[in-house]
Design a protein around this motif. Structure first.
Motif, mmCIF file in Angstrom:
data_model
loop_
_atom_site.group_PDB
_atom_site.id
_atom_site.type_symbol
_atom_site.label_atom_id
_atom_site.label_comp_id
_atom_site.label_asym_id
_atom_site.label_seq_id
_atom_site.Cartn_x
_atom_site.Cartn_y
_atom_site.Cartn_z
ATOM 1 N N GLN A 51 5.486 1.985 8.988
ATOM 2 C CA GLN A 51 4.236 2.622 9.408
ATOM 3 C C GLN A 51 2.978 1.786 9.113
ATOM 4 O O GLN A 51 2.013 1.860 9.875
ATOM 5 N N PRO A 52 2.979 0.957 8.034
ATOM 6 C CA PRO A 52 1.782 0.131 7.846
ATOM 7 C C PRO A 52 1.529 -0.825 9.013
ATOM 8 O O PRO A 52 0.422 -1.343 9.171
ATOM 9 N N GLY A 53 2.548 -1.048 9.841
ATOM 10 C CA GLY A 53 2.368 -1.941 11.002
ATOM 11 C C GLY A 53 1.678 -1.265 12.179
ATOM 12 O O GLY A 53 1.250 -1.926 13.125
ATOM 13 N N VAL A 307 3.992 3.652 -3.066
ATOM 14 C CA VAL A 307 5.426 3.954 -3.205
ATOM 15 C C VAL A 307 6.113 2.883 -4.055
ATOM 16 O O VAL A 307 6.952 3.190 -4.912
ATOM 17 N N SER A 308 5.744 1.621 -3.859
ATOM 18 C CA SER A 308 6.414 0.551 -4.603
ATOM 19 C C SER A 308 6.222 0.732 -6.115
ATOM 20 O O SER A 308 7.177 0.591 -6.883
ATOM 21 N N SER A 309 5.006 1.108 -6.522
ATOM 22 C CA SER A 309 4.770 1.314 -7.956
ATOM 23 C C SER A 309 5.452 2.585 -8.453
ATOM 24 O O SER A 309 5.935 2.637 -9.588
ATOM 25 N N ALA A 335 -2.584 2.150 -5.679
ATOM 26 C CA ALA A 335 -2.383 2.144 -4.222
ATOM 27 C C ALA A 335 -3.125 0.936 -3.655
ATOM 28 O O ALA A 335 -4.023 0.404 -4.299
ATOM 29 N N SER A 336 -2.716 0.522 -2.499
ATOM 30 C CA SER A 336 -3.396 -0.595 -1.865
ATOM 31 C C SER A 336 -3.547 -0.319 -0.383
ATOM 32 O O SER A 336 -2.726 0.373 0.224
ATOM 33 N N CYS A 337 -4.609 -0.852 0.184
ATOM 34 C CA CYS A 337 -4.871 -0.654 1.598
ATOM 35 C C CYS A 337 -5.518 -1.921 2.146
ATOM 36 O O CYS A 337 -6.707 -2.148 1.916
ATOM 37 N N PRO A 338 -4.739 -2.775 2.780
ATOM 38 C CA PRO A 338 -5.371 -3.959 3.383
ATOM 39 C C PRO A 338 -6.215 -3.518 4.580
ATOM 40 O O PRO A 338 -5.684 -3.134 5.608
ATOM 41 N N LEU A 339 -7.544 -3.536 4.371
ATOM 42 C CA LEU A 339 -8.460 -3.021 5.402
ATOM 43 C C LEU A 339 -8.736 -4.115 6.430
ATOM 44 O O LEU A 339 -9.580 -4.989 6.213
ATOM 45 N N ALA A 349 -8.030 -4.050 -0.345
ATOM 46 C CA ALA A 349 -8.408 -3.034 -1.334
ATOM 47 C C ALA A 349 -7.181 -2.647 -2.166
ATOM 48 O O ALA A 349 -6.119 -2.371 -1.617
ATOM 49 N N GLU A 350 -7.333 -2.670 -3.480
ATOM 50 C CA GLU A 350 -6.276 -2.217 -4.397
ATOM 51 C C GLU A 350 -6.969 -1.409 -5.482
ATOM 52 O O GLU A 350 -7.940 -1.882 -6.080
ATOM 53 N N PHE A 351 -6.456 -0.245 -5.756
ATOM 54 C CA PHE A 351 -7.200 0.650 -6.648
ATOM 55 C C PHE A 351 -6.287 1.758 -7.163
ATOM 56 O O PHE A 351 -5.184 1.963 -6.660
ATOM 57 N N GLU A 358 -7.152 -4.902 -8.841
ATOM 58 C CA GLU A 358 -6.813 -5.984 -7.913
ATOM 59 C C GLU A 358 -5.796 -6.949 -8.503
ATOM 60 O O GLU A 358 -5.787 -7.203 -9.705
ATOM 61 N N THR A 359 -4.947 -7.500 -7.640
ATOM 62 C CA THR A 359 -3.842 -8.355 -8.077
ATOM 63 C C THR A 359 -4.228 -9.825 -8.152
ATOM 64 O O THR A 359 -3.808 -10.527 -9.054
ATOM 65 N N THR A 360 -5.020 -10.294 -7.205
ATOM 66 C CA THR A 360 -5.231 -11.740 -7.111
ATOM 67 C C THR A 360 -6.505 -12.164 -7.853
ATOM 68 O O THR A 360 -7.402 -11.341 -8.083
ATOM 69 N N LEU A 382 8.101 -8.027 2.819
ATOM 70 C CA LEU A 382 8.262 -7.415 1.503
ATOM 71 C C LEU A 382 8.802 -5.988 1.614
ATOM 72 O O LEU A 382 9.598 -5.534 0.795
ATOM 73 N N TYR A 383 8.375 -5.299 2.642
ATOM 74 C CA TYR A 383 8.807 -3.914 2.857
ATOM 75 C C TYR A 383 10.292 -3.857 3.220
ATOM 76 O O TYR A 383 11.077 -3.178 2.574
ATOM 77 N N TRP A 384 10.667 -4.622 4.258
ATOM 78 C CA TRP A 384 12.053 -4.535 4.755
ATOM 79 C C TRP A 384 13.051 -5.108 3.756
ATOM 80 O O TRP A 384 14.169 -4.607 3.627
ATOM 81 N N GLY A 386 12.310 -5.968 0.330
ATOM 82 C CA GLY A 386 12.067 -5.633 -1.075
ATOM 83 C C GLY A 386 11.989 -4.143 -1.318
ATOM 84 O O GLY A 386 12.839 -3.548 -1.962
ATOM 85 N N LEU A 387 10.967 -3.515 -0.747
ATOM 86 C CA LEU A 387 10.678 -2.118 -1.082
ATOM 87 C C LEU A 387 11.817 -1.158 -0.739
ATOM 88 O O LEU A 387 12.323 -0.447 -1.600
ATOM 89 N N ILE A 388 12.234 -1.143 0.516
ATOM 90 C CA ILE A 388 13.248 -0.139 0.883
ATOM 91 C C ILE A 388 14.632 -0.485 0.352
ATOM 92 O O ILE A 388 15.525 0.349 0.327
ATOM 93 N N GLY A 394 6.186 -3.171 -6.966
ATOM 94 C CA GLY A 394 4.717 -3.234 -6.960
ATOM 95 C C GLY A 394 4.203 -4.444 -7.714
ATOM 96 O O GLY A 394 4.949 -5.106 -8.440
ATOM 97 N N PRO A 395 2.902 -4.721 -7.547
ATOM 98 C CA PRO A 395 2.357 -5.978 -8.066
ATOM 99 C C PRO A 395 1.845 -5.927 -9.507
ATOM 100 O O PRO A 395 1.128 -6.823 -9.914
ATOM 101 N N ALA A 396 2.199 -4.904 -10.290
ATOM 102 C CA ALA A 396 1.641 -4.769 -11.653
ATOM 103 C C ALA A 396 1.877 -6.030 -12.492
ATOM 104 O O ALA A 396 0.969 -6.502 -13.179
#
Ligand code: UQ1
Length: 410
Positions: A51-53, A307-309, A335-339, A349-351, A358-360, A382-384, A386-388, A394-396
């Motif tokens: 869905q992010p796509g 979800v990843s975290s 959560a993160s949202c690449p705007l 955005a990561e928050f 932020e990760t980077t 990463l989704y296909w 790693g995540l699922i 997650g990037p912690a």
């Protein structure tokens, strides 16, 4: 919809309800560590969408096909797929995730029918996302309205991303001056996280987007091609005032709800979302039940990154409960949202509910090509993979590492 009245009663150690990002990630993790036959996953749909796509599909930057895989290829081989829909939960069932794109007709009069008429679309639905791109490519003149609801919504940045990409396309087509782009949001500001407000306001201003706050879409009238908004007050309460705007293009940001069976169940709170401990993700009423994903009433923004975290927390806490111990791992609300702000730039955005996380070590508030590249090329991978598959937590860890380089991300 296929619906068999009763799924044969059988015992599994872990029943995962929903084959979305959370459900597949959870099933993958536990199918690996529990004996064969211990995990079953209930999911009625043949197709699984990344869905992010969808934002990129709606902007002509990716095909829908590239974001769709057959569910049967994704269910972990050590888990059983129950290809059905849960219609009723009994209290000792075990439950995990999902929120689907259904339910988005709930509070907007005429919206569901309007989606089948010219000019009305939504990147949130796989059935109307390609229509958005077609509408933008055929856009001639008038108002193009992008709405944000007065209700929980998954990926809260998606409606404005769609608006920004549309601006880029219309400029490239040489018709931008014929369009009046309106971003109508029920919020008081353009975005819910303070530190991204200024950069986003700048983007909207540069693109000449008419941002109208405290506007909640309540009705779509296809005969007059108009959208009616309720004006909200400072506290977000509806006033008597309404505003009617004609549209040539209307992109609906849907008010989202949890699936019906969950809403009706004893797992839900009064809003219909799963009532879990905000940190441990354990059901408040049933200790052997956990949540992951969009269906929960946790305070985080609803995105795949969250979800990843959550999966890491779920993995540790559910394993503890299976051993008869108390859960103690805490979800930090990440959560993160690449705007995506144009066809080549994004603000990463990561928050969490307290502020940016932020990760980077780079400036993530500035629109950049690298953030766009991550969103377009790296995140699907990463989704296909790693995540699922239950490998991406997650990037912690990366965040801790980059803090060495950049002491504060605030
Ligand atoms: C992420 O973990 C994730 O899940 C796979 C996304 O979903 C598509 C994201 O968009 C983002 C940004 C993250 C966070 C990961 C990093 C490396 C910042």
């Amino acid at each position: 919809m296929r619906r068999s009245p009763v799924v044969s009663a059988k015992y599994v150690k872990l029943l995962v309800v929903g084959g979305g990002a959370g459900g597949l990630g959870a099933a993958s993790k536990f199918a690996r560590k529990l004996p064969r036959g211990s995990v079953a996953i209930v999911e009625p749909h043949e197709d699984h969408y990344y869905q992010p796509g969808f934002t990129l599909v709606g902007g002509g930057l990716m095909t829908l096909e590239a974001n769709r895989k057959k569910q049967e290829t994704l269910i972990p081989s050590n888990a059983e797929w129950i290809k059905n829909e849960v219609v009723l939960f009994t209290p000792d069932s075990e439950c995990s995730d999902i929120e689907w794109w259904r339910g988005y007709h709930l509070r907007i009069k005429g919206a569901l029918e309007a989606l089948e008429t010219p000019g009305v679309c939504s990147n949130y639905s796989p059935f109307h996302v390609e229509k958005h791109y077609k509408e933008v490519m055929n856009f001639k003149e008038g108002n193009a309205i992008y709405t944000f609801p007065d209700a929980p919504i998954k990926c809260a940045g998606a409606p404005q991303k769609a608006c920004y990409i549309t601006d880029s396309i219309l400029r490239q087509r040489g018709v931008r001056d014929k369009a009046h782009l309106i971003y109508a949001t029920s919020l008081k500001r353009i975005f819910g996280v303070d530190s991204y407000i200024k950069p986003l306001e700048k983007v909207a201003e540069e693109k000449n987007i008419d941002v109208r706050t405290k506007r909640n879409l309540i009705e779509v009238d296809t005969s007059s091609k108009s959208a009616t908004f309720q004006i909200l007050d400072e506290d977000g309460i509806a006033t008597e005032q309404t505003e009617k705007i004609e549209y040539s293009l209307l992109h609906i940001g849907p008010p989202c709800s949890a699936p019906k069976a969950l809403r009706k169940s004893q797992f839900a709170d009064r809003t219909g979302f799963m009532d879990v401990d905000n940190a441990t993700l354990q059901s408040k009423r049933f200790p052997n039940v956990f949540g992951v994903g969009d269906c929960m009433n946790t305070l985080n923004a609803k995105t795949a990154a969250s979800v990843s975290s959550q999966l890491k927390v779920l993995d540790e806490n559910l394993s503890l409960v299976m051993q008869g111990k108390k859960p103690y791992t805490k979800y930090d609300g990440y959560a993160s949202c690449p705007l995506v702000v144009s066809r080549h730039r994004a603000i990463l955005a990561e928050f969490n509910p307290e502020g940016p996380l932020e990760t980077t070590p780079f400036n993530q508030k500035k629109p950049s090509f690298w953030a766009y590249w991550l969103k377009r090329h790296f995140m699907p991978y990463l989704y296909w993979n790693g995540l699922i598959k239950g490998f991406w937590n997650g990037p912690a860890m990366m965040r801790n590492f980059s803090r060495l380089v950049k002491p504060s991300s605030k």
